[in-house]
Design a protein around this motif. Structure first.
Motif, PDB file in Angstrom:
ATOM      1  N   ALA A 148      -2.068   3.603  -6.192  1.00 25.83           N
ATOM      2  CA  ALA A 148      -1.033   4.618  -5.933  1.00 25.83           C
ATOM      3  C   ALA A 148      -1.281   5.292  -4.585  1.00 25.83           C
ATOM      4  O   ALA A 148      -0.361   5.448  -3.775  1.00 25.83           O
ATOM      5  CB  ALA A 148      -1.037   5.668  -7.048  1.00 25.83           C
ATOM      6  N   LEU A 149      -2.536   5.653  -4.329  1.00 25.76           N
ATOM      7  CA  LEU A 149      -2.891   6.336  -3.082  1.00 25.76           C
ATOM      8  C   LEU A 149      -2.669   5.460  -1.858  1.00 25.76           C
ATOM      9  O   LEU A 149      -2.236   5.938  -0.811  1.00 25.76           O
ATOM     10  CB  LEU A 149      -4.365   6.749  -3.117  1.00 25.76           C
ATOM     11  CG  LEU A 149      -4.729   8.039  -3.832  1.00 25.76           C
ATOM     12  CD1 LEU A 149      -6.218   8.298  -3.663  1.00 25.76           C
ATOM     13  CD2 LEU A 149      -3.918   9.214  -3.298  1.00 25.76           C
ATOM     14  N   GLN A 150      -2.989   4.177  -2.018  1.00 21.27           N
ATOM     15  CA  GLN A 150      -2.831   3.259  -0.884  1.00 21.27           C
ATOM     16  C   GLN A 150      -1.398   3.298  -0.358  1.00 21.27           C
ATOM     17  O   GLN A 150      -1.156   3.382   0.850  1.00 21.27           O
ATOM     18  CB  GLN A 150      -3.205   1.840  -1.313  1.00 21.27           C
ATOM     19  CG  GLN A 150      -3.283   0.868  -0.142  1.00 21.27           C
ATOM     20  CD  GLN A 150      -3.472  -0.569  -0.592  1.00 21.27           C
ATOM     21  OE1 GLN A 150      -3.977  -0.839  -1.693  1.00 21.27           O
ATOM     22  NE2 GLN A 150      -3.054  -1.512   0.239  1.00 21.27           N
ATOM     23  N   ALA A 151      -0.433   3.257  -1.279  1.00 23.05           N
ATOM     24  CA  ALA A 151       0.975   3.301  -0.869  1.00 23.05           C
ATOM     25  C   ALA A 151       1.308   4.634  -0.201  1.00 23.05           C
ATOM     26  O   ALA A 151       2.000   4.668   0.822  1.00 23.05           O
ATOM     27  CB  ALA A 151       1.867   3.087  -2.083  1.00 23.05           C
ATOM     28  N   LEU A 152       0.797   5.721  -0.763  1.00 24.37           N
ATOM     29  CA  LEU A 152       1.110   7.043  -0.209  1.00 24.37           C
ATOM     30  C   LEU A 152       0.494   7.229   1.176  1.00 24.37           C
ATOM     31  O   LEU A 152       0.975   8.014   1.989  1.00 24.37           O
ATOM     32  CB  LEU A 152       0.630   8.145  -1.161  1.00 24.37           C
ATOM     33  CG  LEU A 152       1.193   8.094  -2.591  1.00 24.37           C
ATOM     34  CD1 LEU A 152       0.698   9.287  -3.403  1.00 24.37           C
ATOM     35  CD2 LEU A 152       2.717   8.040  -2.595  1.00 24.37           C
ATOM     36  N   ARG A 153      -0.585   6.494   1.435  1.00 24.16           N
ATOM     37  CA  ARG A 153      -1.202   6.581   2.764  1.00 24.16           C
ATOM     38  C   ARG A 153      -0.476   5.703   3.778  1.00 24.16           C
ATOM     39  O   ARG A 153      -0.522   5.964   4.977  1.00 24.16           O
ATOM     40  CB  ARG A 153      -2.669   6.150   2.692  1.00 24.16           C
ATOM     41  CG  ARG A 153      -3.556   7.162   1.979  1.00 24.16           C
ATOM     42  CD  ARG A 153      -5.031   6.846   2.181  1.00 24.16           C
ATOM     43  NE  ARG A 153      -5.876   7.880   1.604  1.00 24.16           N
ATOM     44  CZ  ARG A 153      -6.636   7.702   0.528  1.00 24.16           C
ATOM     45  NH1 ARG A 153      -6.677   6.516  -0.080  1.00 24.16           N
ATOM     46  NH2 ARG A 153      -7.367   8.688   0.060  1.00 24.16           N
ATOM     47  N   GLU A 154       0.172   4.636   3.303  1.00 28.68           N
ATOM     48  CA  GLU A 154       0.836   3.706   4.227  1.00 28.68           C
ATOM     49  C   GLU A 154       2.159   4.244   4.754  1.00 28.68           C
ATOM     50  O   GLU A 154       2.643   3.800   5.787  1.00 28.68           O
ATOM     51  CB  GLU A 154       1.062   2.351   3.544  1.00 28.68           C
ATOM     52  CG  GLU A 154      -0.222   1.544   3.428  1.00 28.68           C
ATOM     53  CD  GLU A 154      -0.019   0.200   2.720  1.00 28.68           C
ATOM     54  OE1 GLU A 154       1.115  -0.288   2.671  1.00 28.68           O
ATOM     55  OE2 GLU A 154      -1.021  -0.328   2.211  1.00 28.68           O
ATOM     56  N   ILE A 155       2.764   5.153   4.021  1.00 29.42           N
ATOM     57  CA  ILE A 155       4.062   5.699   4.433  1.00 29.42           C
ATOM     58  C   ILE A 155       3.838   7.115   4.973  1.00 29.42           C
ATOM     59  O   ILE A 155       3.185   7.934   4.331  1.00 29.42           O
ATOM     60  CB  ILE A 155       5.041   5.741   3.230  1.00 29.42           C
ATOM     61  CG1 ILE A 155       5.209   4.336   2.626  1.00 29.42           C
ATOM     62  CG2 ILE A 155       6.384   6.334   3.659  1.00 29.42           C
ATOM     63  CD1 ILE A 155       5.851   3.306   3.514  1.00 29.42           C
ATOM     64  N   PRO A 156       4.384   7.409   6.167  1.00 30.17           N
ATOM     65  CA  PRO A 156       4.083   8.703   6.808  1.00 30.17           C
ATOM     66  C   PRO A 156       4.890   9.872   6.245  1.00 30.17           C
ATOM     67  O   PRO A 156       5.575  10.591   6.971  1.00 30.17           O
ATOM     68  CB  PRO A 156       4.431   8.435   8.272  1.00 30.17           C
ATOM     69  CG  PRO A 156       5.510   7.411   8.205  1.00 30.17           C
ATOM     70  CD  PRO A 156       5.208   6.552   7.017  1.00 30.17           C
ATOM     71  N   GLY A 157       4.809  10.075   4.931  1.00 34.36           N
ATOM     72  CA  GLY A 157       5.380  11.261   4.306  1.00 34.36           C
ATOM     73  C   GLY A 157       4.267  12.163   3.838  1.00 34.36           C
ATOM     74  O   GLY A 157       3.084  11.806   3.903  1.00 34.36           O
TER      75      GLY A 157
END
Ligand SMILES: [Zn+2]
Length: 488
Positions: A148-157
């Motif tokens: 879950a965190l990996q995705a949240l880190r890949e997108i600049p939101g």
């Protein structure tokens, strides 16, 4: 010197930029400023006002004819479920529970959480939702949490991970060594781009086992988000338990809070909590009537949320519209029941835009950093501008225009933490194709794992025959016949 209409490539982290000549909705004491500018330097809003003096080399964004608002804040979205976007559009809440607790809940993998989060996060920044709380209740092990965190880190939101695991007991997983390792590994340095909360519910078991999870949150210094006031699932009993145990504090967000009694609302108000209203969810899934009409009478701060794209979109314009309309609808119905008519709407467009911005910031504890266009705050900004859209002219009532007239297609520029992530209607360096491929692979997996029959039946729950209402005016011939026979 400054430049007009810069190319997207010109935006870089160290180059200041300014929105020029916009209608600026500050959401702070400055209110609405006509023909005003917003200057961004580094990560922060440097100045707001008319005809700003700007540093040498500042890029200029022509915002005339547009509205600049703070970025929207979604305080409750099960982001991982975006991988199955729209699949449950005809579900009742019970079908949701069966699907996620029994069917899909048995087999989904970390990469499915990753794919859903990636799509949802991309959608957030694309539509002006600069901060999203990921109510991530499918984290059965920390490995899922890492995905879950990996995705949240890949997108600049800007994101908040609401860590949850509905397949486990919160008083167990919140105190497990592997969870504590996950927290210290990922959240030991404070970064307001990615923060952590605990996400769990209190179904009201007599021994209140969730006590241990609240104690863990307190020990770790984490806020808690919990589904409250969900008809038949989380009730006033849970509120009483939390209150009596001293766990109702300003650090709690009560999601939905749609079917609570007056005493429960008073307890939330008295202890400084906030409510996350997910109007489209409450209207369709039946947690209760969207609660703004009730909580505003108690002065409880509200934020808005989309809940899950397995049913609904993540469109925050839609969230604002639905919320304002549901509140007014309730007032009308109650007035008509008294034989009266409403002569003034209590909830205003400004109020729901406040919920969508400052209300969200307050709910996640970042009210000093985001939620308004106040100099010194982080630059999370949306420019709503579409020179070719008939719906964008004239702009007479800016709050109402954002709520009832504008839409996601009018999101021209999005800034998160001072970084321009969308400009002139196009995301910068964030293509959809790789995300789409990962989601497609996840969908293929779930279909093959469930089998075609279960997949189809899951999407199209039957309407029980006994729910059909005898209608003497029912057509027996023509097209309507097809509709009637669909239930056979
Ligand atoms: Zn939810």
């Amino acid at each position: 010197m400054t430049e007009s209409t810069p190319a997207a490539e010109q935006f870089s982290s160290d180059r200041p930029f300014v929105f020029r000549n916009a209608t600026v909705i500050t959401m702070d004491q400055q209110g609405v400023l006509e023909d005003a500018d917003v200057l961004v330097i580094g990560r922060d809003i440097a100045a707001v006002g008319p005809r700003l003096e700007v540093p040498e080399g500042t890029l200029e964004i022509d915002a005339s004819g547009g509205i600049v608002t703070p970025g929207f804040v979604d305080t409750h979205r099960h982001m991982w479920q975006s991988a199955l976007r729209g699949y449950g559009g005809d579900w009742a809440l019970s079908q949701y529970f069966v699907f996620y607790y029994l069917n899909w809940g048995e087999v989904f993998r970390p990469e499915d959480v990753y794919a859903g989060n990636l799509l949802s996060a991309l959608e957030s920044v694309d539509t002006g939702v600069t901060t999203t709380l990921d109510w991530s209740h499918g984290l059965r092990t920390p490995e899922y949490g890492e995905a879950a965190l990996q995705a949240l880190r890949e997108i600049p939101g800007r994101f908040v991970l609401g860590y949850g695991n509905y397949l486990g007991a919160p008083w167990e997983w919140a105190n497990a060594p592997e969870f504590r390792d996950f927290v210290s590994k990922n959240f030991s340095s404070h970064d307001d781009m990615l923060t952590l909360q605990l996400a769990f519910d209190v179904p009201g078991a007599s021994d209140f086992p969730e006590r241990g999870a609240f104690e863990a949150a307190r020990e770790l210094g984490l806020r808690v988000t919990t589904h409250a006031g969900v008809w038949g699932a989380t009730t006033d009993t849970a509120i009483t338990q939390m209150y009596d145990a001293g766990f109702m504090t300003p650090e709690i967000t009560y999601v939905h809070s749609a079917s609570l009694n007056e005493q429960s609302y008073q307890k939330i108000a008295a202890t400084g909590g906030t409510v996350s209203v997910a109007t489209e969810s409450e209207q369709s899934a039946g947690q209760g009537y969207p609660s703004t009409w009730a909580i505003r009478k108690h002065g409880i701060p509200a934020s808005l949320s989309m809940d899950t794209s397995v049913w609904w979109s993540a469109d925050f314009f839609s969230a604002m519209r639905a919320t304002l309309s549901a509140d007014r609808s309730r007032d009308h119905l109650e007035a008509h029941a008294r034989g009266e008519t409403i002569v003034a709407n209590r909830l205003r467009a400004e109020d729901v835009l406040h919920m969508a911005t400052m209300g969200g910031a307050l709910s996640i504890g970042l009210e000093d950093r985001i939620g308004s266009l106040t100099p010194g705050k982080r630059a999370d900004i949306v420019l709503i501008k579409n020179d070719e859209s008939p719906a964008m002219t004239p702009i007479l009532h800016p709050y109402a225009h954002v709520v009832y007239q504008a839409g996601t297609a009018d999101v021209h520029t999005v800034v998160v933490d001072g970084k321009v992530v969308k400009y002139q209607g196009k995301r910068i360096g964030l293509p959809l194709a790789p995300v789409r491929d990962k989601v497609a692979a996840s969908v293929e997996y779930v279909r093959s794992k469930l089998g075609e029959k279960a997949w189809t039946e899951g999407m199209h729950p039957e309407i029980p025959v006994d729910e059909e209402i005898e209608n003497p005016y029912r057509y027996t011939d023509g097209d309507a016949h097809v509709v009637a026979r669909a239930h056979d």
